[in-house]
Design a protein around this motif. Sequence first.
Motif, mmCIF file in Angstrom:
data_model
loop_
_atom_site.group_PDB
_atom_site.id
_atom_site.type_symbol
_atom_site.label_atom_id
_atom_site.label_comp_id
_atom_site.label_asym_id
_atom_site.label_seq_id
_atom_site.Cartn_x
_atom_site.Cartn_y
_atom_site.Cartn_z
ATOM 1 N N ARG A 170 0.850 -1.199 0.000
ATOM 2 C CA ARG A 170 0.000 0.000 0.000
ATOM 3 C C ARG A 170 0.889 1.254 0.000
ATOM 4 N NH1 ARG A 170 -4.761 -2.035 4.184
ATOM 5 N NH2 ARG A 170 -5.227 -3.944 3.038
ATOM 6 N N ARG A 171 1.786 1.256 -0.945
ATOM 7 C CA ARG A 171 2.824 2.278 -1.052
ATOM 8 C C ARG A 171 2.240 3.686 -1.133
ATOM 9 N NH1 ARG A 171 8.013 1.067 -2.005
ATOM 10 N NH2 ARG A 171 7.414 -1.093 -2.410
ATOM 11 N N ARG A 172 1.056 3.814 -1.717
ATOM 12 C CA ARG A 172 0.440 5.141 -1.850
ATOM 13 C C ARG A 172 0.213 5.784 -0.486
ATOM 14 N NH1 ARG A 172 -3.175 1.168 -2.456
ATOM 15 N NH2 ARG A 172 -5.162 1.218 -1.349
ATOM 16 N N HIS A 173 0.095 4.968 0.563
ATOM 17 C CA HIS A 173 -0.181 5.525 1.892
ATOM 18 C C HIS A 173 1.054 6.133 2.547
ATOM 19 C CE1 HIS A 173 -4.171 4.167 1.532
ATOM 20 N NE2 HIS A 173 -3.987 2.914 1.893
ATOM 21 N N THR A 174 2.195 6.126 1.845
ATOM 22 C CA THR A 174 3.369 6.849 2.332
ATOM 23 C C THR A 174 3.347 8.310 1.906
ATOM 24 O OG1 THR A 174 4.722 6.320 0.377
ATOM 25 C CG2 THR A 174 4.787 4.750 2.222
ATOM 26 N N LEU A 175 2.435 8.692 1.013
ATOM 27 C CA LEU A 175 2.421 10.037 0.426
ATOM 28 C C LEU A 175 1.567 10.987 1.257
ATOM 29 C CD1 LEU A 175 1.990 9.019 -3.323
ATOM 30 C CD2 LEU A 175 4.111 9.659 -2.153
ATOM 31 N N HIS A 176 2.142 12.103 1.654
ATOM 32 C CA HIS A 176 1.423 13.128 2.418
ATOM 33 C C HIS A 176 1.006 14.231 1.444
ATOM 34 C CE1 HIS A 176 1.000 16.458 5.468
ATOM 35 N NE2 HIS A 176 0.303 15.480 6.006
ATOM 36 N N LEU A 177 -0.276 14.206 1.052
ATOM 37 C CA LEU A 177 -0.811 15.126 0.043
ATOM 38 C C LEU A 177 -2.136 15.689 0.555
ATOM 39 C CD1 LEU A 177 -0.180 12.835 -3.069
ATOM 40 C CD2 LEU A 177 1.232 14.779 -2.357
ATOM 41 N N PRO A 178 -2.100 16.657 1.468
ATOM 42 C CA PRO A 178 -3.337 17.142 2.115
ATOM 43 C C PRO A 178 -4.392 17.663 1.150
ATOM 44 C CG PRO A 178 -1.400 17.883 3.314
ATOM 45 C CD PRO A 178 -0.901 17.269 2.048
ATOM 46 N N MET A 179 -3.992 18.305 0.058
ATOM 47 C CA MET A 179 -4.989 18.826 -0.888
ATOM 48 C C MET A 179 -5.790 17.688 -1.519
ATOM 49 S SD MET A 179 -4.920 22.093 -0.775
ATOM 50 C CE MET A 179 -5.754 22.556 -2.299
ATOM 51 N N LEU A 180 -5.095 16.617 -1.902
ATOM 52 C CA LEU A 180 -5.780 15.458 -2.474
ATOM 53 C C LEU A 180 -6.627 14.755 -1.422
ATOM 54 C CD1 LEU A 180 -6.217 13.666 -4.943
ATOM 55 C CD2 LEU A 180 -4.135 12.420 -4.339
ATOM 56 N N ALA A 181 -6.174 14.780 -0.171
ATOM 57 C CA ALA A 181 -6.902 14.111 0.906
ATOM 58 C C ALA A 181 -8.322 14.653 1.052
ATOM 59 C CB ALA A 181 -6.148 14.265 2.222
ATOM 60 N N ARG A 182 -8.518 15.924 0.789
ATOM 61 C CA ARG A 182 -9.856 16.519 0.940
ATOM 62 C C ARG A 182 -10.871 15.860 0.012
ATOM 63 N NH1 ARG A 182 -7.934 22.868 1.028
ATOM 64 N NH2 ARG A 182 -6.693 22.722 2.948
ATOM 65 N N TRP A 183 -10.418 15.410 -1.157
ATOM 66 C CA TRP A 183 -11.328 14.796 -2.113
ATOM 67 C C TRP A 183 -11.846 13.460 -1.586
ATOM 68 C CZ3 TRP A 183 -11.700 10.374 -5.062
ATOM 69 C CH2 TRP A 183 -12.622 10.410 -6.121
ATOM 70 N N TYR A 184 -11.002 12.718 -0.873
ATOM 71 C CA TYR A 184 -11.388 11.408 -0.361
ATOM 72 C C TYR A 184 -12.277 11.502 0.879
ATOM 73 C CZ TYR A 184 -8.270 8.740 -3.386
ATOM 74 O OH TYR A 184 -7.675 8.153 -4.473
ATOM 75 N N ALA A 185 -12.321 12.654 1.506
ATOM 76 C CA ALA A 185 -12.957 12.775 2.821
ATOM 77 C C ALA A 185 -14.443 13.075 2.744
ATOM 78 C CB ALA A 185 -12.246 13.857 3.627
ATOM 79 N N ARG A 186 -15.053 12.845 1.584
ATOM 80 C CA ARG A 186 -16.494 13.068 1.472
ATOM 81 C C ARG A 186 -17.246 12.079 2.359
ATOM 82 N NH1 ARG A 186 -16.762 12.719 -4.951
ATOM 83 N NH2 ARG A 186 -15.380 10.991 -4.400
ATOM 84 N N PRO A 187 -18.217 12.540 3.151
ATOM 85 C CA PRO A 187 -18.892 11.657 4.120
ATOM 86 C C PRO A 187 -19.632 10.509 3.456
ATOM 87 C CG PRO A 187 -19.275 13.964 4.656
ATOM 88 C CD PRO A 187 -18.643 13.940 3.294
ATOM 89 N N SER A 188 -19.640 9.363 4.134
ATOM 90 C CA SER A 188 -20.336 8.178 3.625
ATOM 91 C C SER A 188 -20.776 7.317 4.800
ATOM 92 C CB SER A 188 -19.416 7.367 2.710
ATOM 93 O OG SER A 188 -18.439 6.670 3.468
ATOM 94 N N THR A 189 -21.451 6.213 4.478
ATOM 95 C CA THR A 189 -21.822 5.224 5.500
ATOM 96 C C THR A 189 -21.332 3.831 5.097
ATOM 97 O OG1 THR A 189 -24.000 4.916 4.470
ATOM 98 C CG2 THR A 189 -23.859 6.508 6.281
ATOM 99 N N LYS A 190 -20.254 3.755 4.349
ATOM 100 C CA LYS A 190 -19.751 2.438 3.936
ATOM 101 C C LYS A 190 -19.072 1.745 5.106
ATOM 102 C CE LYS A 190 -15.368 4.108 2.022
ATOM 103 N NZ LYS A 190 -14.520 4.208 0.817
ATOM 104 N N ARG A 191 -19.227 0.427 5.164
ATOM 105 C CA ARG A 191 -18.637 -0.367 6.252
ATOM 106 C C ARG A 191 -17.306 -0.990 5.869
ATOM 107 N NH1 ARG A 191 -24.054 -2.482 6.907
ATOM 108 N NH2 ARG A 191 -23.378 -4.526 6.149
ATOM 109 N N ARG A 192 -17.024 -1.094 4.604
ATOM 110 C CA ARG A 192 -15.790 -1.746 4.167
ATOM 111 C C ARG A 192 -14.573 -0.947 4.642
ATOM 112 N NH1 ARG A 192 -14.052 -3.209 -2.096
ATOM 113 N NH2 ARG A 192 -12.083 -4.229 -1.563
ATOM 114 N N GLY A 193 -13.579 -1.662 5.123
ATOM 115 C CA GLY A 193 -12.317 -1.025 5.479
ATOM 116 C C GLY A 193 -12.304 -0.344 6.832
ATOM 117 N N ILE A 194 -13.284 -0.643 7.693
ATOM 118 C CA ILE A 194 -13.270 -0.079 9.042
ATOM 119 C C ILE A 194 -12.160 -0.765 9.842
ATOM 120 C CG2 ILE A 194 -14.545 0.026 11.221
ATOM 121 C CD1 ILE A 194 -15.583 2.047 9.311
ATOM 122 N N LYS A 195 -11.313 0.030 10.498
ATOM 123 C CA LYS A 195 -10.237 -0.537 11.313
ATOM 124 C C LYS A 195 -9.852 0.478 12.379
ATOM 125 C CE LYS A 195 -7.268 0.412 7.327
ATOM 126 N NZ LYS A 195 -8.411 0.613 6.402
#
Length: 279
Positions: free
Chosen positions: A146-171
């Motif tokens: 999961r090499r992509r998770h080494t990248l610190h890109l706060p501007m791109l992070a905002r796009w992924y942070a849209r609210p949802s109710t998905k259960r997959r990947g909860i940890k």
Amino acid sequence: MRISVAVITYNWPDALELVLMALAAQSELPHEVIVTDDGSQPATRELLERLARDYPARLVHLWQPDDGARMSRARNRAIAAAQGDYIVLLDGDMVAERHFIADHRRFARRGCFVQGSRVLTDAELTRRMLEHRLTMPGFFSRGVERRRHTLHLPMLARWYARPSTKRRGIKSCNMAFWRDDLLRVNGFNEAMTGWGREDTELAVRAFHAGLLRRDVRFSALATHLYHRTRKHLVDNPNDRVVMDTIVRRLTRCELGLDRHFAEFSMPPPDLRPVPDSGG
């Protein structure tokens, strides 16, 4: 907003030391770090007492007897003891990147909880990280998944942070809640013992209570140190608890956080030495 970090641990002081060193080197320090211990041997306490001598934030150790894997109880005790408004849940084998706390603050939103990600390492990279006190592998480091998770890109992070109710990947190894939201759903379900699914069950109740999930990618980074896992356990009884919560649309669990309020009506002590007042 005061941030409490609840670090769960069990008999791996070498990993815990690296985790605590990374939290001590943050660009923004948390209000406190609570190490909630599911029954470790004395080496963990000895480590904490040594680190506390010059630790830069309030440092607390909560220990419970080793009576099997009781992660829900351990985490609930940390939440009950926390003095912060916002709780970041972190496993004792998750080494935070230096902006981890600042990123969690940036992505905190009322009505939501935050699900972070992790970099996976192999056994050899974990050995090197522990031996050389490395806190974050690079994108091109050997032994990374999961090499992509080494990248610190706060501007791109905002796009992924849209609210949802998905259960997959909860940890719950990298997860954050407002403390009053955890009180509302009564924290983790202590009827769930053994490996896994207590984080998913908590998230389901949070969704039923009206909370949404924000995924944080490319921010709030942390590296998971390699160890053997029981992830593929067959016929996990905790799966039936999750299904019952879904079917009954529960928002609160019966055996939860409120069992520990009396114990922590007064905050647990800070392990750091009291400053000499002189005179």
